[in-house]
Structures are given as structure tokens and as C-alpha cells.
Design a protein around this motif. Structure first.
Motif, short mmCIF file in Angstrom:
data_model
loop_
_atom_site.label_atom_id
_atom_site.label_comp_id
_atom_site.label_asym_id
_atom_site.label_seq_id
_atom_site.Cartn_x
_atom_site.Cartn_y
_atom_site.Cartn_z
N GLY A 89 41.19 -6.15 -3.14
CA GLY A 89 39.94 -6.68 -2.37
C GLY A 89 39.33 -5.53 -1.30
O GLY A 89 38.90 -5.79 -0.34
N ASN A 90 39.97 -4.21 -1.42
CA ASN A 90 39.93 -3.21 -0.52
C ASN A 90 38.61 -2.40 -0.97
O ASN A 90 38.61 -1.74 -1.85
CB ASN A 90 41.16 -2.27 -0.24
CG ASN A 90 40.84 -1.25 0.62
OD1 ASN A 90 39.90 -0.55 0.76
ND2 ASN A 90 41.88 -1.28 1.67
N ALA A 91 37.65 -2.28 -0.04
CA ALA A 91 36.21 -1.68 -0.50
C ALA A 91 36.68 0.20 -0.67
O ALA A 91 35.85 0.53 -1.42
CB ALA A 91 35.13 -1.65 0.65
N LYS A 92 37.36 0.44 0.17
CA LYS A 92 37.71 2.16 -0.07
C LYS A 92 38.39 2.25 -1.26
O LYS A 92 37.91 3.02 -2.11
CB LYS A 92 38.32 2.38 0.98
CG LYS A 92 38.78 4.05 1.10
CD LYS A 92 39.52 4.41 2.45
CE LYS A 92 40.86 4.06 2.40
NZ LYS A 92 41.69 4.52 3.58
N VAL A 151 35.68 1.92 -3.96
CA VAL A 151 34.81 3.15 -4.23
C VAL A 151 35.62 4.11 -5.13
O VAL A 151 35.17 4.67 -5.98
CB VAL A 151 34.36 3.60 -2.83
CG1 VAL A 151 33.70 5.24 -3.01
CG2 VAL A 151 33.54 2.81 -2.35
N ASN A 152 36.81 4.40 -4.80
CA ASN A 152 37.67 5.46 -5.42
C ASN A 152 37.76 5.13 -6.91
O ASN A 152 37.73 5.93 -7.79
CB ASN A 152 38.91 5.67 -4.82
CG ASN A 152 38.97 6.59 -3.53
OD1 ASN A 152 37.67 7.28 -3.49
ND2 ASN A 152 39.88 6.79 -2.65
N SER A 157 32.47 -9.95 -2.41
CA SER A 157 31.12 -9.17 -2.03
C SER A 157 31.31 -7.66 -1.47
O SER A 157 30.66 -6.80 -1.56
CB SER A 157 30.25 -10.35 -1.09
OG SER A 157 30.22 -11.24 -1.65
N GLY A 158 32.25 -7.65 -0.65
CA GLY A 158 32.69 -6.26 -0.01
C GLY A 158 32.63 -5.31 -0.77
O GLY A 158 32.35 -4.08 -0.59
N ILE A 195 29.39 -4.51 -2.75
CA ILE A 195 28.35 -3.84 -2.17
C ILE A 195 28.73 -2.53 -1.87
O ILE A 195 28.09 -1.62 -1.51
CB ILE A 195 28.02 -4.57 -0.82
CG1 ILE A 195 27.61 -5.80 -0.91
CG2 ILE A 195 27.22 -3.81 0.11
CD1 ILE A 195 27.33 -6.83 0.08
N ALA A 196 30.02 -2.10 -1.58
CA ALA A 196 30.62 -0.76 -1.22
C ALA A 196 30.45 0.36 -2.31
O ALA A 196 29.87 1.34 -2.28
CB ALA A 196 32.09 -0.97 -1.14
N PRO A 214 25.88 2.08 -3.97
CA PRO A 214 25.34 3.44 -3.71
C PRO A 214 25.82 4.29 -4.94
O PRO A 214 24.98 5.17 -5.48
CB PRO A 214 25.68 4.00 -2.33
CG PRO A 214 26.17 2.58 -1.52
CD PRO A 214 26.72 1.65 -2.47
#
Lengths: 292, 319, 381
Positions: C79-82, C85-86, C106-107, C110-111, C114
């Protein structure tokens, strides 16, 4: 308004009683061995989870499941002392903190493997018909939590002040070498302290699980709150830690009720910081001077 | 200049890696994260390892920097550079104001106070949703550009963040070997004794605290631009604890140790993902056993091992 | 000495990690996923992963898509956005997947948007927030109903019952906060005034304080946006305090677990949810019935009671595969175009009709208003 505040206080005391038990566990281990045991919250989780597993999964009656699970968690506490803390004796404070953090991650991982990620509930000990005090209400389970916590706290108090073993543990915390010289089995005393802490944690978990539910990661937040409570009251003083727990529960509940529920945790920590600014050793801790 | 020998080696390794492994996921993606973590660990080590002051709230300052950059560039259309500067100033003010009363505390009380500070910052990030985007976070952060050179690829980010890491390491190494560095180490030994020697302990401690916070804030700004997205869970107290773990795992009071801790803790989860459900368990076990068997950290532990091997060899050579 | 030890440290640190190179894109279709299998949202991520694994096996047993086998590559974000991304970078650059179906929260969704946009890879999100598809982004799609739809469905039901004053309580997670925001925005359109706006923390164990405040307002109903233990505790606390108002929960509690945890207190609670929960009660003429019955039977045979969250993974997975099938290739741009052309896809969440301006493609009819009666779901309209 009065009824509202009464409800806030009742809620605060129930939540605070849980914090107090966790904080007491922190304080006992800290006093015996100068270690802040960050896996204290995991004891709470293990107590609740294994009780549920034994009673729901294996069909044991609740009291028997609870007894077995407390015994198991005590074993975990003893193993933690024997295999993780004892070998690292003489290591710096931060090193032992990281060891206990490692232990807490390990225990969480174990619970995850054994019982999965589900949230579990436990039946209430004596029904769910709320008791009324004016407009405020209380569940029978809340009384169990408060009553259980009081009995345990008094028991610990008696143990440290009126039994030889309790006094011996205190002696170890004052001066380990001196304690050893007067014939105290220091290793044994350490084991007793960790076992006692685990006992408190697991019982706390079992008492609150019917109200709060539990899952493999439920120990993290409880551990954090328990540590905060112990610091608020003063680490060196077990009864201070208990007072800290009750106080933190009350602060959070009153802050949520009277100020803002979104910021209640922040308010709790702000008050904690302010207390530390004015009393650097907590409310009931003794100021210590560095020995040169 | 002997204290900089390790540094030149670090520079060489940083330069060579992307050349030997161009476009390798572990170098330009995980490597960037590791370098970012290393910046944070080195700054935290300055405080923990050298000044002997534990901080469990370092992620909070990282967060202030990241959110200052994120909010000012996306909501107010600032250029990233002044936004970064604003983040640094804000962090400096917060760290300076709170540093004095907090650093009067000792041991576990200090740990709690810094932990509380970090958590308060995190709650503010979650609760002030209209500004910070709340728990869903804030996206669309523009990338950095330097004299028309846009930092828009993984390799360019590697270049930027590793350069900052090297600059920070260089700065920290020089501080440690200066007069104030000696004051710091005296502080770690015994605060009372240091005070007797005429060192103003409060000022020294606050100074290090503010410097460490500023470096973390800078790292935060870079992180925000690199990820193009920030959310509060990247700045939680779990991350603060992870940073402390990096420092202790590598070996306190050793800048290279901190870097090593950061690298290991960044790569370990990447390697452990194959164990799926066992990942958490194994991670905990590794962490515990490393600290039990190498209580002074991996770096010091390896130094000792190296020395033992070396003496063994020389003895054999003599015989 | 100094140099050698540094060299040694660095060499070991880096060499350990520079493992095998990238595997070649060959005759498999690579579906990447990143889910919150651990952490607070694990009860969403867990059934999602199980569903994906089950259906990858089923598709492969039936000969794959266009003769190509499907390979699933999964990472747990907690559940961690960072982390998300990785891991998505890893999926794109190292694993070289063809399409991404995932993003439990959602977090995390959305992360990664991009990154998904700059890499040009089709991404089907399994998270609730309306922000994922409004404004529409070229490469991002989603399958679960939005929180805005849930709020609208709930307010619509309240309006029918003549409720105009509502007390709002929500958790502090992304789902909760986003639902709260949508509720505040939408309430006026339904002639509803929010008379309270309380919140609680993710790990809070007692909400009687917040609910006592709500009890002393003139609210006619209570609405709780949240998931996990929070809503179950709120439900129990409402009954404990003797509050006799209708209680609405969000689709965040749409699993049997909620009824089990809240017990008797759950009686009479209303919530919007996908038809999957009430498969047995649907008329045979319902177009979704066949799909729902099949999914439910398959999931429950392997893993126990079905939840709508696993259903999202089913929908996302098949929308992606059908698009690849129609495109006759794994070319990312073509697959993206085909996903956008999804028409009349019958999934567990509803019937999907995506367009250039609608990357979700569900109507309000995809939600049913349910009430909990006798420990089970009942359709109320």
C-alpha cells in the motif's frame, strides 16, 4: 454536555487501560535490562491472534485457548531474551532497539504466515448488552479490560515490592554487578522480566480483542502508543507508565471529543512533547544525572 | 588528505557503475533510491553516530522539503529552485526552534520526542488535504532543469542524485575532521566532560541537528521532483525507523557505514520479493541476526574480519 | 587499509545486486501487477492477487491468448506509494511487461500514473478514487466504481427516504478521505446538509467519542466512509451508544468479513455494492448473472467467501486480455486503443462501455443498494 464528557472519559479510560498494560510491559523490561523492547506490541497481537486461532480453529473453550496462548507468548518472550537480547549484551542502546525492531518484524512475519492477513474478531466474554450510566454507555467487555488491567497492575506492584524475585529484578536494574555479587542469578531475573512482560502483553491482547478486533499487523500501533505512554509517565517508574497510559487514552478521547477527531493523535503527541520540555524524564520519572 | 581516500573510491565507483551496466534497472532505478537513502543516512549519522543524539523523526524533515517543493511548484507555479530554497529555510526554522528544547532530552526520551515530532509532521500532511492532497498525495510535480538541461531520464537522475550524495559525503567528511568535528565526538564521549572542556554543547548539538535536517530537506525536494509525486506514507515514522536502521546496520560513526547500510536496506527488499509471503519473516530474521552478531554494525564488523584475515596471511607469509 | 575495505564493501554491495539481465520478450503475454497484498489494504489486495493467479492458470490451461501463454509478474507494495513507483519501474524496465493491471489503493494508482504516461504502457487500475479517471489520462483506465458514484448512490437512497441531515464520519486513509471529499461535494445536489464531519485513525479501537458528538446533533442518518476494522467498530459503537439512526457504509465494507466482525450490530446497515455480493438473488434474466455465478463458484471453491475486490481484478484482467486478443498483438499503443474501445464487456462490476472521455465505462446502475438482514445481503430496490 456533562453526559458527553462522561462518555469521553469512559472511552478514554478503556483505551487508556490497554495503553497502560503495554506501557507497563515496556517499563518492566526497561527497568530490568535497560532495553526498550519495540516488539512489546507484537506480544499483544500474538496473544489475541493465537487465542482466536485456538478457540475458533481448534475448538478449545475460550478460557483454555487464552491460557495456552498466554503460555505460548511467554515462551516467545523468554526466547527473545535468551536468543536475541542476551547474546547482544554490552551493545549500544540503539543496537538493542534495532534488534527488538527486527524481532517485531520477524514476529509479524510469522503471524502473517500462520494466520494470513485477515481481520479476526473474538466473542465478548459476557455479552454485548451495554450498561448505562446516565446517557453514557459502557460494554461489559470495557469493565473486563479495566478490571483485568487493575488486577494485573496491582499484581505487578506487589511482585516488585513484596517478593524476593521482584526485589531481585529491581536490584539488577540498579546495579547488575552488585546484584550478581550478592548472589542474585541475573540471567534468571532477566528471563523473569521478559516472561512477565510477555504475559502482560498477551493478556492485554486477549482482553481488548473482542472490542478492537485484531490482525497480524495490529501490534505496531499499540506498541507505539504503549511506548509513548511509558515515556509520558516516566520510563523508570512502572506505576508512572500505567498513569501515562491512562492519561494518554484520556487526552486522545477528550481531544477527539472537544477539539478535533482528525488531530487527536497530533494533540496527544504535542502534549507529550510539552511535558518532556518541562519534565525531561516524564511526569513521574526521576531526574537522572550523568555519572562522570 | 588521508580521510578523503575512501571518498575518491566512492567517486570512482559512482562513475563506473553506469558505464559498466548502462540502463540497468538496479543501477539507475534502485541505485537512485539507494543514493537518496544514503544522503539521508549520512546526514542522520552525523547526528547519531558523531553527536550521539538519536533521532526517530528524520523522515519528517525529508517530508517538509518534499512537500515544500511539491506544493509550491504545482499549486503556486514556482520555479523548482526557489521552491527548494523555501523548503530549506522552512526546515531550518522548524529544526532550529524545536532543536533546542528537544536536544535537552536524553536517551529514550530524546527518541520519543523526535518520534513524536515526525508523527506530528506526518499527521499534518494527511490532515491538511486542501494543501497537501491528503493521503492520496500530490502529483504532477515538474522535473528539475539546470541551465536548460532537463533531468528527465533515469540516468540523468542518477547523475544528479549521486552528485549530491558525493557532495554531502565530502561536506560531512570535512566537518568531522575539523575543529567542530572533534567537538562533536567529544560530545558523544561524554557531554559533561565536553562541557568542562569549554564546548558549548547545546549550540553544537543544535547546529548538527539543523544541518542534518537541512540535508534531509534537500533530499526531500530532489525526491519530490524525481518521483513527480509525493504522498504522506513516504514520510511516515516507519521510514524514520528504516533510516535509523540503515545507520546502525552499517555501523554508527562511520560515513561509509551509513552508505553501506542504506545500500543494503534498499536492495534487500528488492532481492527478497521472490520469497513472497516469507519476505517479512526473512527480513526480520536477517536484521536481528546482523545486529546480534555484528553489534557495531556491518562496516566495523567487516573491518575486523579484514584485519584478522590480513594478520593471518602475514603470519603465514612469515612462516 | 582504508581503500581496501571501502572497495570491498562497495564491491560486495553492488555485485550482490546486479543479478541476471532482462529476460527477453518472447512468446508470452506479460501481465504486470502491483498490489497491496500486505498492509492496511491487504484484504483488498489479497483477493485481487488470488483472482489474477487463478485466471492466469485458467487462460493458460485453455491454450492462452492467440496461442501465447500469459505470464503474471507481481510485486507487493504494502500500500506504499513510493514502493509502487519503484515496482512499476521494475515491471516496465526490467520485466518488460505488456500491460499493467493493479494498484490496489488510490494512492498507489495515482502515484504511478505519471510514470505510466511517460513510458506509454496501458494501465488498468483496481482502485476506487474518481481522480484516476477524471480528468482522463491517455494510458490509465480503471474498473472499480468510483467513490463519487458510491456517494451519489447513497445520497440518492437517503433522498428517497426523506433524509436531509446527515452526519459524516470517515477514516484517515486515502479511500476514506477521498470518499469524504466526494460526499461533501455531492451532498448539496441531493438537498442534503452534512451536520457533522468526524474522523478516526486507521488503527483506532474505539469511536464512541466521535459518535457521542454525532448523537447530540440533529442528524437523521450516519454515513461512514472507510474500510478495514474502522467501519466494523463504528457499526458496533453506534449500537452500543443506542443511536437509532439509519447507518450507511460505503462499498469499502462489501465483504462477508464485515458482517462477521460487526455481528448483530450490522443488521439494517445499508451500502452500495456491485451485484457480485447478491449473485444468488439476481433474476436469471440479469445479463451479469452467468459471469457472476461462474466467478463466485470458482473463487469460493479455492479461497472462501467472495468479495467485490477480487472481482475488480477479474474485470481488469479480462478487459486487458480481450484488448490484446482484438489487437492481435501486444503492441502497447494498439492495446491501449482496444481497451478504450471496450464495449458491452460483462464483468463482475457491471457492463463496461469505455470511450475516449470515459476510461471507466460504468453507469450508476452498476451499483446496487444493499441492506444487511439476518446476516446476509439483501437488495433494497
Amino acid at each position: 454536555m456533562f453526559d458527553q464528557i462522561l462518555q469521553f472519559i469512559l472511552t478514554g479510560i478503556t483505551v487508556g487501560a490497554t495503553y497502560a498494560l503495554v506501557a507497563l510491559g515496556f517499563a518492566i523490561i526497561y527497568n530490568a535490562s535497560d532495553v526498550v523492547n519495540f516488539s512489546q506490541g507484537e506480544f499483544v497481537m500474538l496473544g489475541a491472534m493465537s487465542t482466536i486461532a485456538l478457540s475458533a480453529g481448534n475448538g478449545l473453550p475460550l478460557w483454555l485457548a487464552a491460557a495456552c496462548s498466554v503460555a505460548m507468548v511467554i515462551c516467545v518472550g523468554l526466547m527473545l531474551q535468551r536468543f536475541a537480547i542476551a547474546p547482544a549484551r554490552g551493545a549500544s542502546v540503539v543496537t538493542t532497539i534495532i534488534i527488538t525492531i527486527g524481532a517485531s518484524i520477524f514476529l509479524r512475519g510469522l503471524a502473517l504466515l500462520l494466520w494470513g492477513k485477515d481481520i479476526f474478531g473474538m466473542p465478548h466474554f459476557s455479552g454485548e448488552v451495554p450498561l448505562r450510566i446516565g446517557e453514557a454507555t459502557l460494554l461489559p467487555q470495557n469493565l473486563w479490560v479495566m478490571g483485568g488491567a487493575s488486577v494485573l497492575v496491582l499484581g505487578v506492584h506487589y511482585f516488585f515490592n513484596h517478593t524476593t524475585h521482584g526485589k531481585a529484578i529491581l536490584a539488577c536494574s540498579c546495579n547488575r554487578t552488585a546484584a550478581h555479587l550478592v548472589g542474585i542469578n541475573v540471567g534468571m531475573m532477566m528471563l523473569i522480566a521478559y516472561g512477565l512482560s510477555a504475559l502482560l502483553g498477551s493478556l492485554a491482547g486477549i482482553l481488548v480483542a473482542p472490542i478492537t478486533f485484531t490482525s497480524y499487523d495490529a501490534g505496531v500501533m499499540l506498541g507505539l502508543k504503549g511506548f509513548s505512554a511509558a515515556i509520558l509517565g516516566g520510563m523508570g517508574n512502572p506505576m508512572g507508565a500505567v498513569a501515562g497510559g491512562l492519561l494518554l487514552g484520556l487526552i486522545e478521547s477528550l481531544a477527539a471529543g472537544l477539539i478535533s477527531s482528525g488531530y487527536k493523535d497530533a494533540i496527544g503527541f504535542v502534549i507529550l512533547l510539552l511535558v518532556l520540555f518541562f519534565r525531561p524524564s516524564g511526569l513521574f520519572g526521576k531526574a537522572s544525572a550523568e555519572r562522570v | 588528505m588521508s580521510h578523503l581516500r575512501g571518498f575518491y573510491l566512492l567517486v570512482a565507483a559512482a562513475l563506473l557503475l553506469p558505464l559498466i551496466f548502462p540502463d540497468n534497472y538496479y543501477v539507475t532505478v534502485v541505485g537512485v533510491t539507494a543514493a537518496l537513502h544514503a544522503i539521508l543516512a549520512v546526514s542522520l549519522n552525523l547526528l547519531m553516530g558523531y553527536a550521539g543524539q538519536i533521532s526517530l523523526g528524520h523522515a519528517g524533515f525529508f517530508g517538509i522539503g518534499a512537500y515544500a517543493s511539491a506544493i509550491l511548484t504545482t499549486r503556486y507555479g514556482w520555479n523548482p529552485w526557489p521552491a527548494m530554497l523555501f523548503g530549506l529555510v522552512l526546515t531550518g526554522v522548524v529544526a532550529f526552534t524545536l532543536g533546542r528544547p528537544i536536544l535537552r532530552l536524553k536517551g529514550h526520551y530524546l527518541a520519543m520526542a523526535t518520534l513524536g515530532l515526525g508523527i506530528i509532521i506526518n499527521i499534518l500532511l494527511v490532515q491538511t488535504g486542501s494543501l497537501t492532497g491528503g493521503p492520496d498525495g500530490l502529483g504532477g510535480i515538474p522535473t528539475l532543469s539546470l541551465f536548460g538541461w532537463a533531468v528527465d531520464s533515469d540516468l540523468r537522475w542518477y547523475t544528479v542524485i549521486v552528485s549530491v550524495l558525493l557532495a554531502v559525503v565530502w561536506l560531512v567528511l570535512n566537518i568531522i575532521n575539523s575543529r567542530s568535528g572533534r567537538a562533536l565526538r567529544a560530545l558523544h564521549g561524554s557531554e559533561v566532560a565536553a562541557e568542562m572542556m569549554g564546548i558549548n554543547t547545546t549550540t553544537t548539538k543544535t547546529g548538527v541537528f539543523v544541518l542534518a535536517a537541512l540535508i534531509a530537506s534537500l533530499a526531500g525536494s530532489l525526491f519530490a521532483h524525481q518521483q513527480a509525486f509525493v504522498s504522506p506514507d513516504s514520510f511516515s515514522f516507519f521510514f524514520s525507523i528504516e533510516l535509523v536502521t540503515m545507520v546502525v546496520l552499517g555501523g554508527m560513526a562511520s560515513t561509509y557505514g551509513a552508505i553501506m547500510g542504506a545500500i543494503i536496506l534498499t536492495f534487500l527488499p528488492e532481492l527478497l520479493v521472490v520469497f513472497e509471503d516469507f519476505e517479512v519473516l526473512i527480513f526480520g530474521a536477517i536484521l536481528m541476526s546482523m545486529m546480534i552478531f555484528l553489534p557495531q554494525g556491518l562496516f566495523v564488523g567487516m573491518q575486523k574480519l579484514w584485519r584478522r584475515v590480513a594478520t593471518e596471511e602475514s603470519r603465514r607469509g612469515a612462516a | 587499509m582504508n581503500i581496501r575495505k571501502t572497495a570491498c564493501a562497495l564491491a560486495i554491495g553492488t555485485l550482490l545486486s546486479l543479478g541476471a539481465g532482462q529476460s527477453l520478450a518472447g512468446d508470452t503475454i506479460k501481465v504486470g501487477t502491483f498490489l497491496a497484498v500486505t498492509g492496511g489494504a491487504s484484504f483488498l489486495g489479497d483477493p485481487e492477487l488470488k483472482t489474477l493467479q487463478m485466471y492466469v492458470d485458467e487462460v493458460n490451461a485453455a491454450g492462452g491468448v492467440d496461442g501465447k501463454m500469459v505470464e503474471l509478474i507481481h510485486y507487493d507494495t504494502g500500500g506504499n506509494a513510493k514502493e509502487a513507483v519503484n515496482f512499476v519501474k521494475r515491471l516496465i524496465q526490467k520485466d518488460r511487461v505488456d500491460v499493467i493491471v493493479g494498484g490496489t489503493t488510490s494512492g498507489t494508482s495515482i502515484a504511478v500514473m505519471p510514470l505510466v504516461a511517460s513510458s506509454g504502457i496501458p494501465f488498468i487500475s483496481l482502485a476506487g478514487s474518481v481522480k484516476i479517471v477524471q480528468p482522463v489520462q491517455k494510458w490509465t483506465f480503471k474498473v472499480p466504481h468510483t467513490d463519487a458514484m458510491a456517494a451519489a448512490k447513497i445520497f440518492g437512497d437517503m433522498q428517497r427516504r426523506g433524509i436531509t441531515r446527515v452526519a459524516l464520519i470517515s477514516g484517515s486513509g486515502g479511500f476514506d478521505k477521498s470518499g469524504r471529499e466526494q460526499s461533501i461535494q455531492l451532498a448539496p445536489q441531493f438537498g442534503i446538509t452534512l451536520v457533522a464531519d468526524e474522523s478516526y485513525g486507521a488503527q483506532d479501537t474505539d469511536m464512541t467519542t466521535q459518535l457521542t458528538k454525532i448523537r447530540d446533533t440533529d442528524a437523521q442518518a450516519i454515513l461512514n466512509f472507510g474500510f478495514g476494522t474502522g467501519p466494523a467498530i463504528v457499526t458496533k459503537n453506534v449500537r452500543q451508544l443506542g443511536i437509532d439512526l439509519p447507518l450507511y457504509q460505503s462499498h469499502g465494507v462489501a465483504s462477508k468479513k464485515f458482517i462477521e466482525l460487526a455481528g448483530d450490530a450490522a443488521e439494517g446497515v445499508r451500502l452500495p455494492a456491485a451485484a457480485l455480493l447478491v449473485t444468488d438473488q439476481l433474476p436469471d434474466s440479469d445479463p451479469q448473472k452467468a459471469v457472476l455465478t461462474a466467478y463466485k463458484a470458482k473463487y469460493e471453491a479455492a479461497h472462501g467467501p467472495v468479495s467485490t475486490f477480487g472481482g475488480h481484478a477479474y474485470d481488469g484482467f479480462y478487459i486487458a486480455l480481450e484488448a490484446i486478443d482484438r489487437a492481435n498483438s501486444t503492441d502497447k499503443a494498439k492495446v491501449r486503443d482496444e481497451i478504450e474501445k471496450t464495449k458491452g464487456f460483462v464483468g463482475t462490476g457491471g457492463i463496461y462501455n469505455m470511450t475516449q472521455s470515459d476510461h471507466l465505462g460504468l453507469g450508476m446502475d452498476a451499483f446496487k443498494m444493499l441492506e444487511i438482514r439476518n446476516g446476509d445481503w439483501t437488495i433494497v430496490q
